[in-house]
Design an enzyme around this catalytic site. Structure first.
Site, PDB file in Angstrom:
ATOM      1  N   LYS A   1       6.401  -0.800  14.640  1.00  0.00           N
ATOM      2  CA  LYS A   1       5.392  -1.642  13.983  1.00  0.00           C
ATOM      3  C   LYS A   1       6.150  -2.658  13.147  1.00  0.00           C
ATOM      4  O   LYS A   1       6.808  -2.280  12.186  1.00  0.00           O
ATOM      5  CB  LYS A   1       4.607  -0.750  13.017  1.00  0.00           C
ATOM      6  CG  LYS A   1       3.191  -0.472  13.374  1.00  0.00           C
ATOM      7  CD  LYS A   1       2.548   0.366  12.274  1.00  0.00           C
ATOM      8  CE  LYS A   1       2.253  -0.420  11.019  1.00  0.00           C
ATOM      9  NZ  LYS A   1       1.417   0.300  10.050  1.00  0.00           N
TER      10      LYS A   1
ATOM     11  N   LYS B   1       9.433   5.038   7.610  1.00  0.00           N
ATOM     12  CA  LYS B   1       9.867   3.885   6.812  1.00  0.00           C
ATOM     13  C   LYS B   1      11.060   4.329   5.975  1.00  0.00           C
ATOM     14  O   LYS B   1      10.929   5.245   5.142  1.00  0.00           O
ATOM     15  CB  LYS B   1       8.750   3.432   5.876  1.00  0.00           C
ATOM     16  CG  LYS B   1       7.516   2.849   6.573  1.00  0.00           C
ATOM     17  CD  LYS B   1       6.367   2.779   5.572  1.00  0.00           C
ATOM     18  CE  LYS B   1       5.210   1.928   6.071  1.00  0.00           C
ATOM     19  NZ  LYS B   1       4.024   2.089   5.189  1.00  0.00           N
TER      20      LYS B   1
ATOM     21  N   ASP C   1      -4.507   0.489  11.430  1.00  0.00           N
ATOM     22  CA  ASP C   1      -4.006   1.188  10.242  1.00  0.00           C
ATOM     23  C   ASP C   1      -5.036   0.930   9.152  1.00  0.00           C
ATOM     24  O   ASP C   1      -5.099  -0.171   8.603  1.00  0.00           O
ATOM     25  CB  ASP C   1      -2.623   0.679   9.826  1.00  0.00           C
ATOM     26  CG  ASP C   1      -2.120   1.360   8.545  1.00  0.00           C
ATOM     27  OD1 ASP C   1      -2.833   2.242   8.023  1.00  0.00           O
ATOM     28  OD2 ASP C   1      -1.028   0.997   8.071  1.00  0.00           O
TER      29      ASP C   1
ATOM     30  N   GLU D   1      -3.858   4.919  12.260  1.00  0.00           N
ATOM     31  CA  GLU D   1      -2.948   5.362  11.195  1.00  0.00           C
ATOM     32  C   GLU D   1      -3.718   5.421   9.872  1.00  0.00           C
ATOM     33  O   GLU D   1      -4.569   4.554   9.619  1.00  0.00           O
ATOM     34  CB  GLU D   1      -1.806   4.336  11.106  1.00  0.00           C
ATOM     35  CG  GLU D   1      -0.819   4.550   9.979  1.00  0.00           C
ATOM     36  CD  GLU D   1       0.191   3.399   9.924  1.00  0.00           C
ATOM     37  OE1 GLU D   1       0.455   2.766  10.978  1.00  0.00           O
ATOM     38  OE2 GLU D   1       0.686   3.107   8.834  1.00  0.00           O
TER      39      GLU D   1
ATOM     40  N   ASP E   1       0.994   8.065   7.554  1.00  0.00           N
ATOM     41  CA  ASP E   1       1.946   7.197   6.830  1.00  0.00           C
ATOM     42  C   ASP E   1       2.006   7.676   5.378  1.00  0.00           C
ATOM     43  O   ASP E   1       2.906   8.431   4.998  1.00  0.00           O
ATOM     44  CB  ASP E   1       1.467   5.742   6.960  1.00  0.00           C
ATOM     45  CG  ASP E   1       2.252   4.761   6.108  1.00  0.00           C
ATOM     46  OD1 ASP E   1       3.281   5.148   5.540  1.00  0.00           O
ATOM     47  OD2 ASP E   1       1.828   3.588   5.988  1.00  0.00           O
TER      48      ASP E   1
ATOM     49  N   GLU F   1       1.677  -9.757   6.771  1.00  0.00           N
ATOM     50  CA  GLU F   1       2.426  -9.323   7.953  1.00  0.00           C
ATOM     51  C   GLU F   1       2.237 -10.271   9.128  1.00  0.00           C
ATOM     52  O   GLU F   1       2.503  -9.909  10.283  1.00  0.00           O
ATOM     53  CB  GLU F   1       2.043  -7.886   8.317  1.00  0.00           C
ATOM     54  CG  GLU F   1       2.449  -6.898   7.221  1.00  0.00           C
ATOM     55  CD  GLU F   1       2.279  -5.436   7.599  1.00  0.00           C
ATOM     56  OE1 GLU F   1       1.691  -5.145   8.655  1.00  0.00           O
ATOM     57  OE2 GLU F   1       2.746  -4.581   6.819  1.00  0.00           O
TER      58      GLU F   1
ATOM     59  N   HIS G   1      -3.169  -6.519   2.103  1.00  0.00           N
ATOM     60  CA  HIS G   1      -2.233  -7.466   2.716  1.00  0.00           C
ATOM     61  C   HIS G   1      -2.816  -8.854   2.919  1.00  0.00           C
ATOM     62  O   HIS G   1      -2.153  -9.741   3.459  1.00  0.00           O
ATOM     63  CB  HIS G   1      -1.743  -6.944   4.072  1.00  0.00           C
ATOM     64  CG  HIS G   1      -0.877  -5.730   3.970  1.00  0.00           C
ATOM     65  ND1 HIS G   1      -0.496  -4.984   5.047  1.00  0.00           N
ATOM     66  CD2 HIS G   1      -0.302  -5.136   2.884  1.00  0.00           C
ATOM     67  CE1 HIS G   1       0.272  -3.979   4.659  1.00  0.00           C
ATOM     68  NE2 HIS G   1       0.386  -4.038   3.343  1.00  0.00           N
TER      69      HIS G   1
ATOM     70  N   SER H   1       0.875  -1.183   0.000  1.00  0.00           N
ATOM     71  CA  SER H   1       0.000   0.000   0.000  1.00  0.00           C
ATOM     72  C   SER H   1       0.908   1.228   0.000  1.00  0.00           C
ATOM     73  O   SER H   1       1.169   1.843   1.020  1.00  0.00           O
ATOM     74  CB  SER H   1      -0.941  -0.003   1.208  1.00  0.00           C
ATOM     75  OG  SER H   1      -0.244  -0.006   2.420  1.00  0.00           O
TER      76      SER H   1
ATOM     77  N   HIS I   1       8.221  -1.469   9.608  1.00  0.00           N
ATOM     78  CA  HIS I   1       8.616  -2.391   8.528  1.00  0.00           C
ATOM     79  C   HIS I   1       7.793  -2.077   7.273  1.00  0.00           C
ATOM     80  O   HIS I   1       6.987  -1.151   7.283  1.00  0.00           O
ATOM     81  CB  HIS I   1       8.347  -3.834   8.970  1.00  0.00           C
ATOM     82  CG  HIS I   1       6.881  -4.113   9.228  1.00  0.00           C
ATOM     83  ND1 HIS I   1       6.346  -5.375   9.294  1.00  0.00           N
ATOM     84  CD2 HIS I   1       5.822  -3.273   9.423  1.00  0.00           C
ATOM     85  CE1 HIS I   1       5.050  -5.305   9.521  1.00  0.00           C
ATOM     86  NE2 HIS I   1       4.710  -4.051   9.602  1.00  0.00           N
TER      87      HIS I   1
ATOM     88  N   GLU J   1      -4.994  -3.074   8.884  1.00  0.00           N
ATOM     89  CA  GLU J   1      -4.287  -3.627  10.048  1.00  0.00           C
ATOM     90  C   GLU J   1      -5.055  -3.414  11.352  1.00  0.00           C
ATOM     91  O   GLU J   1      -5.440  -2.290  11.673  1.00  0.00           O
ATOM     92  CB  GLU J   1      -2.898  -2.966  10.180  1.00  0.00           C
ATOM     93  CG  GLU J   1      -2.061  -3.142   8.935  1.00  0.00           C
ATOM     94  CD  GLU J   1      -0.731  -2.396   8.979  1.00  0.00           C
ATOM     95  OE1 GLU J   1      -0.281  -2.007  10.078  1.00  0.00           O
ATOM     96  OE2 GLU J   1      -0.149  -2.203   7.897  1.00  0.00           O
TER      97      GLU J   1
HETATM   98  P1  PGA Z   1       2.981  -1.415   3.145  1.00  0.00           P
HETATM   99  O1  PGA Z   1       2.076  -1.431   4.455  1.00  0.00           O
HETATM  100  O2  PGA Z   1       4.352  -1.802   3.552  1.00  0.00           O
HETATM  101  O3  PGA Z   1       2.319  -2.408   2.255  1.00  0.00           O
HETATM  102  O4  PGA Z   1       2.906  -0.007   2.628  1.00  0.00           O
HETATM  103  C1  PGA Z   1       2.503  -0.972   5.692  1.00  0.00           C
HETATM  104  C2  PGA Z   1       1.713   0.199   6.161  1.00  0.00           C
HETATM  105  O5  PGA Z   1       0.809   0.701   5.446  1.00  0.00           O
HETATM  106  O6  PGA Z   1       1.954   0.691   7.268  1.00  0.00           O
HETATM  107 ZN    ZN Z   2       0.327   2.324   7.010  1.00  0.00          ZN
END
Ligand code: PGA
Ligand code: ZN
Length: 420
Positions: A393, A342, A247, A290, A317, A210, A160, A47, A370, A169
């Site tokens: 996370k 990230k 999330d 999130e 994010d 995940e 996911h 995403s 991650h 999430e």
């Molecule tokens: P992604 O998901 O690594 O697929 O972007 C993680 C997140 O959205 O926090």
């Molecule tokens: Zn996210």
């Protein structure tokens, strides 16, 4: 001045390896004149935020369905390596600046953020190794002593998982009153109890990208109720021992100005989605949401922050993408009060640390994260300790590429706090 001559980079070499989804990614090896040899590997999101630095893929349909990274590898071996060989690995800032200039674009699209990040991480690790200190100590200095509280993604949805959840999430967050190892043990107990509870309800207990369970649910709210039940069945008190976090990854279900929740067959505007979150916050011990709104819905983000920002942690994010300029803009507009961090969204270790530093300056909590496509690299565990962030996370306590991050934190905890 101490002579750091042996910290000169003698060779940088990239290879194609696989990530946790079986897609190609880069492993970078960095060699120093002193004989140090280390490696680093690069994660990959599903995403992905629109403003993230660019992940360079070959788009050659004859290899790995277009997902090969040979171009990025060639960029490391033929362009980046000659430019930084001879530089001292301890000069992270200078090397990262060189990488940024060598690329020359605003989103690292020429050489690829995957190529650049792998080199940046490998250089940092090599410098730590050269100095003979742990990576977290090198990146953070003697002030780096906080083991972050884990936010464990125990139910996976969205892009996911191949289930019917719109939200991406559902996380459990143990109380900060416990030590890290206790937090992890408690969370693992809840994770296994959750599997039992899901099975009793005739739900499948297969896992998503995940490591969280990936069953179909009756509503987007049902996972919250089932996690609550599991916390209690494991012998813990929701709202005291453990909390919940979400999330939504709302950019994924935002189209033409509306939020399309397929599971409930609803087409919502920002205000209506906000009421759902408000309702959930009143009924469950949710401490963090999130990407509750889409990256393109700034108005939604503003009312979200205004109305709920006093009550919960509101994490950006996709909207910030670990980009200092975007975070500054969001802060000035009253968007969110926490930022997801990230490495591969921005592409160098230095820029990541600068974004974290700025987050502290404006009072936003930085959360190290991650990606859904991961490797066995545990760099983010060290980074989280180095930057003293309150949360990390890194998925459910399942799947090697997630668990290795938790195991690294267990090791760091013992090294920092318990070594006699
Ligand atoms: P992604 O998901 O690594 O697929 O972007 C993680 C997140 O959205 O926090
Ligand atoms: Zn996210």
């Amino acid at each position: 001045m101490k002579n750091f001559n042996g910290s000169k980079i003698s060779q940088i070499y990239a290879r194609e390896i696989l990530d946790s989804r079986g897609n190609p990614t880069l492993e970078i090896r960095c060699y120093l004149e002193s004989g140090v040899e280390v490696s680093a590997s690069v994660p990959s999101g599903a995403s992905v935020g629109q403003y993230e630095a660019l992940e360079l893929r070959d788009n050659d349909s004859k290899r790995y369905l277009g997902k090969g990274v040979l171009k990025a590898i060639e960029n490391v071996n033929k362009i980046i390596a000659p430019a930084i060989i001879g530089e001292e690995a301890i000069n992270q800032k200078k090397i990262d600046q060189l990488l940024v200039e060598l690329d020359g674009t605003s989103n690292k699209s020429k050489l690829g953020a995957n190529a650049i990040l792998g080199v940046s991480m490998a250089v940092a690790r090599a410098a730590a190794e050269f100095l003979g200190i742990p990576l977290y100590r090198y990146l953070g200095g003697i002030i780096a002593n906080t083991i972050p509280t884990p936010m464990l993604n125990v139910i996976n949805g969205g892009v996911h998982a191949s289930n019917n959840l719109d939200l991406q999430e559902y996380m459990i967050v143990p109380s900060t009153s416990f030590s890290f190892s206790e937090q992890l043990r408690i969370s693992v107990e809840v994770y296994h109890t959750l599997k039992k509870v899901l099975a009793e309800k005739n739900k499948i207990t297969a896992i998503g990208d995940e490591g969280g369970y990936s069953a179909d649910f009756a509503s987007n709210e049902e996972p919250l109720a089932i996690i609550m039940e599991s916390i209690e069945r494991a012998g813990y008190e929701p709202g005291k021992d453990l909390f919940l976090a979400l999330d939504s990854a709302a950019s994924e279900f935002y189209h033409d100005g509306k939020y399309h929740l397929k599971l409930s067959d609803e087409l919502l505007d920002s205000e209506e989605l906000l009421r759902i979150y408000e309702d959930w916050i009143n009924n469950y011990p949710i401490i963090s949401i999130e990407d509750g709104f889409a990256e393109g819905d700034e108005l939604g983000w503003k009312i979200f922050t205004k109305e709920l920002g006093e009550k919960i942690q509101i994490v950006g994010d996709d909207i910030f993408v670990t980009n200092l300029a975007r975070l500054r803009r969001g802060y000035e507009q009253g968007i969110a009060n926490a930022v997801l961090i990230k490495l591969n969204q921005i592409g160098t270790v230095t820029e990541t640390l600068q974004c974290i530093k700025y987050a502290y300056e404006i009072g936003y909590k930085p959360i190290i994260s991650h990606r859904s496509g991961e490797t066995e690299d545990t760099f983010i565990s060290d980074l989280a300790v180095a930057a003293n962030v309150p949360y990390i996370k890194t998925g459910a306590p399942a799947r090697g590429e997630r668990v290795c991050k938790y195991n690294r934190l267990l090791f760091i905890e013992s090294e920092i706090h318990w070594r006699k």
